[in-house]
Design a protein around this motif. Structure first.
Motif, mmCIF file in Angstrom:
data_model
loop_
_atom_site.group_PDB
_atom_site.id
_atom_site.type_symbol
_atom_site.label_atom_id
_atom_site.label_comp_id
_atom_site.label_asym_id
_atom_site.label_seq_id
_atom_site.Cartn_x
_atom_site.Cartn_y
_atom_site.Cartn_z
ATOM 1 N N GLY A 110 -13.660 28.673 -4.887
ATOM 2 C CA GLY A 110 -12.462 28.313 -5.621
ATOM 3 C C GLY A 110 -12.217 26.827 -5.451
ATOM 4 N N GLU A 111 -11.331 26.294 -6.254
ATOM 5 C CA GLU A 111 -11.056 24.866 -6.185
ATOM 6 C C GLU A 111 -10.259 24.495 -4.943
ATOM 7 N N LYS A 112 -9.462 25.431 -4.393
ATOM 8 C CA LYS A 112 -8.650 25.156 -3.206
ATOM 9 C C LYS A 112 -9.188 25.835 -1.954
ATOM 10 N N ARG A 113 -9.809 27.017 -2.124
ATOM 11 C CA ARG A 113 -10.279 27.809 -0.997
ATOM 12 C C ARG A 113 -11.633 28.422 -1.318
ATOM 13 N N ILE A 114 -12.351 28.780 -0.237
ATOM 14 C CA ILE A 114 -13.618 29.488 -0.369
ATOM 15 C C ILE A 114 -13.537 30.747 0.479
ATOM 16 N N GLY A 115 -13.639 31.892 -0.182
ATOM 17 C CA GLY A 115 -13.679 33.154 0.546
ATOM 18 C C GLY A 115 -15.075 33.376 1.082
ATOM 19 N N VAL A 116 -15.157 33.845 2.327
ATOM 20 C CA VAL A 116 -16.451 34.067 2.976
ATOM 21 C C VAL A 116 -16.509 35.514 3.461
ATOM 22 N N ALA A 117 -17.625 36.161 3.166
ATOM 23 C CA ALA A 117 -17.865 37.525 3.643
ATOM 24 C C ALA A 117 -19.234 37.566 4.296
ATOM 25 N N LEU A 118 -19.445 38.579 5.134
ATOM 26 C CA LEU A 118 -20.682 38.672 5.894
ATOM 27 C C LEU A 118 -21.160 40.118 5.910
ATOM 28 N N SER A 119 -22.469 40.288 5.823
ATOM 29 C CA SER A 119 -23.031 41.634 5.949
ATOM 30 C C SER A 119 -23.239 41.962 7.421
ATOM 31 N N ASP A 120 -23.431 43.242 7.694
ATOM 32 C CA ASP A 120 -23.857 43.647 9.029
ATOM 33 C C ASP A 120 -25.348 43.315 9.152
ATOM 34 N N PRO A 121 -25.928 43.408 10.347
ATOM 35 C CA PRO A 121 -27.348 43.043 10.503
ATOM 36 C C PRO A 121 -28.313 43.883 9.670
ATOM 37 N N THR A 122 -27.930 45.113 9.327
ATOM 38 C CA THR A 122 -28.822 45.957 8.525
ATOM 39 C C THR A 122 -28.647 45.724 7.024
ATOM 40 N N ARG A 123 -27.749 44.843 6.673
ATOM 41 C CA ARG A 123 -27.451 44.521 5.265
ATOM 42 C C ARG A 123 -26.980 45.750 4.492
ATOM 43 N N THR A 124 -26.126 46.529 5.148
ATOM 44 C CA THR A 124 -25.594 47.742 4.536
ATOM 45 C C THR A 124 -24.142 47.572 4.121
ATOM 46 N N ALA A 162 -18.781 23.523 7.986
ATOM 47 C CA ALA A 162 -18.252 24.843 8.351
ATOM 48 C C ALA A 162 -19.260 25.943 8.015
ATOM 49 N N LEU A 163 -19.888 25.839 6.858
ATOM 50 C CA LEU A 163 -20.876 26.851 6.473
ATOM 51 C C LEU A 163 -22.092 26.803 7.387
ATOM 52 N N ARG A 164 -22.546 25.619 7.744
ATOM 53 C CA ARG A 164 -23.683 25.503 8.670
ATOM 54 C C ARG A 164 -23.365 26.170 10.008
ATOM 55 N N ARG A 165 -22.139 25.972 10.500
ATOM 56 C CA ARG A 165 -21.739 26.619 11.763
ATOM 57 C C ARG A 165 -21.765 28.145 11.622
ATOM 58 N N LEU A 166 -21.215 28.643 10.515
ATOM 59 C CA LEU A 166 -21.196 30.093 10.297
ATOM 60 C C LEU A 166 -22.610 30.651 10.144
ATOM 61 N N ILE A 167 -23.477 29.924 9.457
ATOM 62 C CA ILE A 167 -24.867 30.352 9.269
ATOM 63 C C ILE A 167 -25.552 30.504 10.624
ATOM 64 N N THR A 168 -25.375 29.515 11.483
ATOM 65 C CA THR A 168 -25.990 29.553 12.810
ATOM 66 C C THR A 168 -25.372 30.641 13.679
ATOM 67 N N GLU A 169 -24.053 30.678 13.714
ATOM 68 C CA GLU A 169 -23.344 31.632 14.565
ATOM 69 C C GLU A 169 -23.681 33.079 14.236
ATOM 70 N N HIS A 170 -23.817 33.388 12.933
ATOM 71 C CA HIS A 170 -24.019 34.773 12.499
ATOM 72 C C HIS A 170 -25.453 35.080 12.082
ATOM 73 N N GLU A 171 -26.372 34.123 12.316
ATOM 74 C CA GLU A 171 -27.789 34.310 11.983
ATOM 75 C C GLU A 171 -27.980 34.734 10.519
ATOM 76 N N VAL A 172 -27.387 33.957 9.639
ATOM 77 C CA VAL A 172 -27.438 34.225 8.205
ATOM 78 C C VAL A 172 -28.775 33.753 7.632
ATOM 79 N N GLU A 173 -29.376 34.589 6.780
ATOM 80 C CA GLU A 173 -30.649 34.243 6.156
ATOM 81 C C GLU A 173 -30.532 33.940 4.663
ATOM 82 N N LYS A 174 -29.385 34.271 4.073
ATOM 83 C CA LYS A 174 -29.217 34.042 2.633
ATOM 84 C C LYS A 174 -27.737 33.958 2.323
#
Length: 145
Positions: A10-24, A43-55
């Motif tokens: 969004g222009e003011k905010r970005i909603g972020v969601a995360l899958s579980d490790p099994t991608r279910t 902020a996204l780089r921190r979240l990617i690293t913290e939660h081991e995001v692949e995509k």
């Protein structure tokens, strides 16, 4: 298998969601204020690293007919800019009615929060993406004789 993250830009905010490790299952994670592109990327780089995001999946707003208007074009440009700066692949996913669906889920839970729906909308986008990835490939009908 790493997690998948979804963004509802969004222009003011970005909603972020995360899958579980099994991608279910997708769940809302946070809402990032859009102060600057640099702050969002950090902020996204921190979240990617913290939660081991692949995509990362980014919701692409289309009209009910499937057409792309000015908002979809803006999201495409933003997604391309993020893809150049983030260490994981970024894909676009049709987000038609994700905010409406998120609001309906919130109402079903009896929640009357006045908080923005951005993270919940991102979870709806992500759940749709995850389910589509799990769907079996359509089988071709055998040739008729």
């Amino acid at each position: 298998m790493g997690r998948v993250m979804a963004l509802d830009l969004g222009e003011k905010r970005i909603g972020v969601a995360l899958s579980d490790p099994t991608r279910t299952i997708a769940r809302p994670l946070t809402i990032l204020p859009r102060t600057s592109r640099r702050a969002v990327v950090e902020a996204l780089r921190r979240l990617i690293t913290e939660h081991e995001v692949e995509k990362i999946v980014i919701g692409l707003p289309r009209s009910l007919s499937g057409a792309e208007g000015p908002q979809a074009q803006w999201v495409r440009r933003e997604a391309e800019a993020l893809a150049r700066r983030l260490p994981v692949p970024v894909v676009l996913w049709d987000e038609r009615l994700s905010t409406v669906t998120a609001a309906a889920y919130r109402a079903l839970r009896g929640a009357r929060r006045r908080e923005p729906l951005d993270a919940e909308a991102a979870a709806v986008i992500l759940q749709d993406y995850l389910e589509a990835q799990r769907a079996p490939e359509p089988r071709e009908d055998p040739p008729s004789e």
